[in-house]
Design an enzyme around this catalytic site. Sequence first.
Site, short mmCIF file in Angstrom:
data_model
loop_
_atom_site.label_atom_id
_atom_site.label_comp_id
_atom_site.label_asym_id
_atom_site.label_seq_id
_atom_site.Cartn_x
_atom_site.Cartn_y
_atom_site.Cartn_z
N GLY A 180 3.86 9.07 -5.47
CA GLY A 180 3.06 9.52 -4.35
C GLY A 180 3.43 10.91 -3.89
N ASP A 181 4.70 11.24 -3.97
CA ASP A 181 5.16 12.58 -3.59
C ASP A 181 4.66 13.62 -4.58
OD1 ASP A 181 6.61 11.16 -1.64
OD2 ASP A 181 8.26 10.90 -3.05
N GLY B 232 -2.89 3.02 -4.81
CA GLY B 232 -2.12 2.48 -5.92
C GLY B 232 -2.89 2.55 -7.22
N ALA B 233 -2.91 1.46 -7.95
CA ALA B 233 -3.59 1.42 -9.25
C ALA B 233 -5.10 1.59 -9.12
CB ALA B 233 -3.28 0.11 -9.96
N GLY C 74 -6.64 3.91 -7.35
CA GLY C 74 -7.04 5.31 -7.27
C GLY C 74 -6.68 5.96 -5.96
N SER D 254 -3.71 7.06 -0.88
CA SER D 254 -3.38 6.50 -2.18
C SER D 254 -3.61 4.99 -2.16
CB SER D 254 -1.92 6.79 -2.52
OG SER D 254 -1.54 6.11 -3.69
#
Length: 315
Positions: free
Chosen positions: A251-252, A222-223, A225, A220
């Site tokens: 994220g989970d 974050g913003a 992608g 991941s």
Amino acid sequence: MILTVTPNPSLDRTYEVHALKRGEVIRAETERVDPGGKGVNVSRAVTAAGRRAVAVLPLGGAPGALVADLLDAQGIEVAPVPIAGATRSNIALVEADGTLTKINAPGPELSAAEQELLLETVREQSPDADWIACCGSLPRGLAPSWYADVVTRAHAGGARIALDTSGRALLEALRARPDVVKPNAEELAEAVGRPLATVGDAVKAAEELRRWGARTVLASLGADGQLLVDDAGTWFGTARVDAVRSNVGAGDSSLAGFLVAGGSGPEALASALAHGAAAVRLPGSVMPAPADLDPAAVSVTADVPVDRVLEEAAS
């Protein structure tokens, strides 16, 4: 069925505030109390997606009893491991602009007998599992090699295992060859010991984790992608989000979306992105249902933009 293992669960209180001002009395606009911990959130997201989830977790004291009651109310099967210490309580403060501040308690220390009971409970519950998702930090008392032991035992029983942890626990587990690891950008940078400034840097770091033992890396960013790197290739995906309400559990939810879609390939990456994007549009740590997903907002490509600079460089 997806079995989740959360060695250090929590009771999570989320408060929405207009702005966080240090040293002042702040009146919350809303309050939520949810069962917490990364594996717990995966169970909640799997259940919200209409799949069966069983949550293995050590529980103790009044907070632990409340976590069990909250999970039961959400239709999640709980395989509790009784412990002498009290389950930790965490606090999340969400500001109007989406900024998240979290205060995570350390949690109880597990005795040698409690540690063995936790492993035995995982073994008892694993025969019916399509996936075992081991998630989060390790509580006091568990050695950094604990997740590696779980991976080894899971593979011996024929189960596939996804791992979402960080630091030494992640590095120790790689030698046991987990089927999927899901670091975020900061955890990926920490694992390889160097900063990540571009998508290409993240790809190289993910490939390094695969050389060390991970079969698949779902990273991941974050913003920016998400990345998926496995034997079949490398894919990059993004999901449009018009407004962020809370990042708690996003994220989970993303990992749950990946697993319920099979746990491999670009279609599973698209599902991960859709679930993660839906989660940030919801309050607190609410997990998205199918109606909350927006597949049209998701884009996945094998043409990875390696020169793209990350909005939030990881170091």
